[in-house]
Scaffold this motif. Sequence first.
Motif, PDB file in Angstrom:
ATOM      1  N   ALA A 185       0.832  -1.203   0.000  1.00  0.00           N
ATOM      2  CA  ALA A 185       0.000   0.000   0.000  1.00  0.00           C
ATOM      3  C   ALA A 185       0.871   1.259   0.000  1.00  0.00           C
ATOM      4  O   ALA A 185       2.089   1.209   0.179  1.00  0.00           O
ATOM      5  CB  ALA A 185      -0.930  -0.013   1.217  1.00  0.00           C
ATOM      6  N   ASP A 186       0.205   2.396  -0.187  1.00  0.00           N
ATOM      7  CA  ASP A 186       0.901   3.693  -0.167  1.00  0.00           C
ATOM      8  C   ASP A 186       1.087   4.106   1.291  1.00  0.00           C
ATOM      9  O   ASP A 186       0.237   4.790   1.866  1.00  0.00           O
ATOM     10  CB  ASP A 186       0.083   4.726  -0.937  1.00  0.00           C
ATOM     11  N   LEU A 187       2.196   3.716   1.888  1.00  0.00           N
ATOM     12  CA  LEU A 187       2.407   3.898   3.321  1.00  0.00           C
ATOM     13  C   LEU A 187       3.099   5.200   3.672  1.00  0.00           C
ATOM     14  O   LEU A 187       2.986   5.670   4.817  1.00  0.00           O
ATOM     15  CB  LEU A 187       3.228   2.728   3.880  1.00  0.00           C
ATOM     16  N   LEU A 188       3.833   5.798   2.734  1.00  0.00           N
ATOM     17  CA  LEU A 188       4.651   6.975   3.041  1.00  0.00           C
ATOM     18  C   LEU A 188       4.399   8.084   2.031  1.00  0.00           C
ATOM     19  O   LEU A 188       4.041   7.823   0.881  1.00  0.00           O
ATOM     20  CB  LEU A 188       6.136   6.613   3.030  1.00  0.00           C
ATOM     21  N   SER A 189       4.613   9.322   2.472  1.00  0.00           N
ATOM     22  CA  SER A 189       4.511  10.467   1.573  1.00  0.00           C
ATOM     23  C   SER A 189       5.826  10.674   0.833  1.00  0.00           C
ATOM     24  O   SER A 189       6.886  10.204   1.261  1.00  0.00           O
ATOM     25  CB  SER A 189       4.159  11.734   2.363  1.00  0.00           C
ATOM     26  N   GLU A 190       5.746  11.433  -0.243  1.00  0.00           N
ATOM     27  CA  GLU A 190       6.958  11.800  -0.968  1.00  0.00           C
ATOM     28  C   GLU A 190       7.736  12.842  -0.175  1.00  0.00           C
ATOM     29  O   GLU A 190       7.159  13.717   0.470  1.00  0.00           O
ATOM     30  CB  GLU A 190       6.606  12.360  -2.345  1.00  0.00           C
ATOM     31  N   LEU A 191       9.060  12.745  -0.237  1.00  0.00           N
ATOM     32  CA  LEU A 191       9.915  13.652   0.532  1.00  0.00           C
ATOM     33  C   LEU A 191      10.711  14.565  -0.392  1.00  0.00           C
ATOM     34  O   LEU A 191      11.396  14.087  -1.296  1.00  0.00           O
ATOM     35  CB  LEU A 191      10.899  12.854   1.396  1.00  0.00           C
ATOM     36  N   PRO A 192      10.668  15.889  -0.175  1.00  0.00           N
ATOM     37  CA  PRO A 192      11.583  16.777  -0.901  1.00  0.00           C
ATOM     38  C   PRO A 192      12.941  16.787  -0.226  1.00  0.00           C
ATOM     39  O   PRO A 192      13.028  16.891   1.000  1.00  0.00           O
ATOM     40  CB  PRO A 192      10.893  18.140  -0.790  1.00  0.00           C
ATOM     41  N   ALA A 193      13.993  16.674  -1.002  1.00  0.00           N
ATOM     42  CA  ALA A 193      15.340  16.613  -0.413  1.00  0.00           C
ATOM     43  C   ALA A 193      15.863  17.985  -0.012  1.00  0.00           C
ATOM     44  O   ALA A 193      16.520  18.145   1.013  1.00  0.00           O
ATOM     45  CB  ALA A 193      16.307  15.957  -1.394  1.00  0.00           C
TER      46      ALA A 193
END
Length: 486
Positions: free
Chosen positions: A270-278
Amino acid sequence: MSKSLLSLAITAAVLSGCSLIPDYQQPEAPVAAQYPQGPAYSPAEAANQAAAEQGWRQFFHDPALQQLIQTALVNNRDLRVAALNIDAYAAQYQIQRADLFPAISANGSGSRQRVPARASGTGESTITSQYSATLGISSYELDLFGRVRSLSEQALQTYFSSEEARRSTQISLVASVANAYMTWQADKELLKLTQETLGAYEESYRLTARSNEVGVASALDLSQSRTSVENARVQLARYTRAVAQDENSLTLLLGTAIPANLPGAQPLSADLLSELPAGLPSELLQRRPDILAAEHNLKAANANIGAARAAFFPSISLTANAGTLSPDVGGLFKGGSGTWSFAPQINIPIFNAGSLRASLDYSKIQKDINVAQYEKSIQTAFQEVSDGLAARQTYNQQLQAQRDFVNANQDYYRLAERRYRIGVDSNLTFLDAQRQLFSAQQALITDRLSQLTSEVNLYKALGGGWNEQTAKNEPVPEQAPKLRLF
């Protein structure tokens, strides 16, 4: 009496304006201005919001994981110790800062003494009495060259460092709970896969045994089929143990039992995590608590140099008191009973066999050590973020390839089983297809866990995990305790 003490305190404050602490210069960051680029990295994108500002409730989508993190933040003992360390260093700072001010105390005393006739000069026994009431300053050091203020600054920076250490502990705890939870879920999925695979192997073994009874399958086929069953049973015991140990590890991190009302877990797919900006490496200097803690330690070492320098100069201590003295209690506060004393003391270092020089050298060396540690913390942070960015791109490619590999093995298994059952291929081909499919399915779960773990570690490396909510949703971070000066 009170005016003289007030004048003394004002004079001390005026004289205590000198500081020998070197001007602090923040060291240059020993890393590149940009994160690495290349085939292992995705193209750099502008970040609208720093990862450190993204609350963990927004980053982690699984409600069960959110509840576990909240439980750990309340009950984890390491986090509790880190919070108590802040209070301890705050108390030490207050103790050290108190030396900047005179300690004023009031004292009252009385005595009666009988002198026998043989011991008195008059040949008669005498009784003497004496009563006093004083208000005074005891051993107050005039901080002419900033030694006391340097030590106070050192204690303050140590306190600030302990605050950052507490933040670092919380961020590490959030990441540790997330990784432990995902490992637990992965092992449960591997256990379920093993149970299903064992059932399929046992059914295949029963079919082979029947074929052997009617002379279609050989004893070798039956023996080979049995090896698959026994191997699956070994894996079943392994993952049963792993799930139990994962629960124990998670319980330790939580500091209490796993809640019984935990929401149902989402699958790893499943989609467990959000996208992260570096973002940029320069942001790490303001957002990574371990880097900030290292800088505060550096400032504390810099303040110690000021204290070591001040030790070369004379120090002046004052002891003064004023009050009344009378042979009887009734006359204690009558006119003419006033008394005072003033005892300044100056200490001038002349010869100490190089002790003061060695102390100054030691404080400078300690500062150089802290500079190296500060720079190393920046380099470590840069490496952790770079590793996370490389893992993000390559794991996406690896997982897609592994899914395709699982699909190919499923086709291979279906064809091999059909051909074996109708007698076209040998049992060896069918068993090989079974083992490859099981291995590919295990690797897919393991690779997905590695991808999720790398994303969590990247979130931690970017300084995320301190806020519960993102800034636009009214953050509620825990506040560090304020210093109480008096």
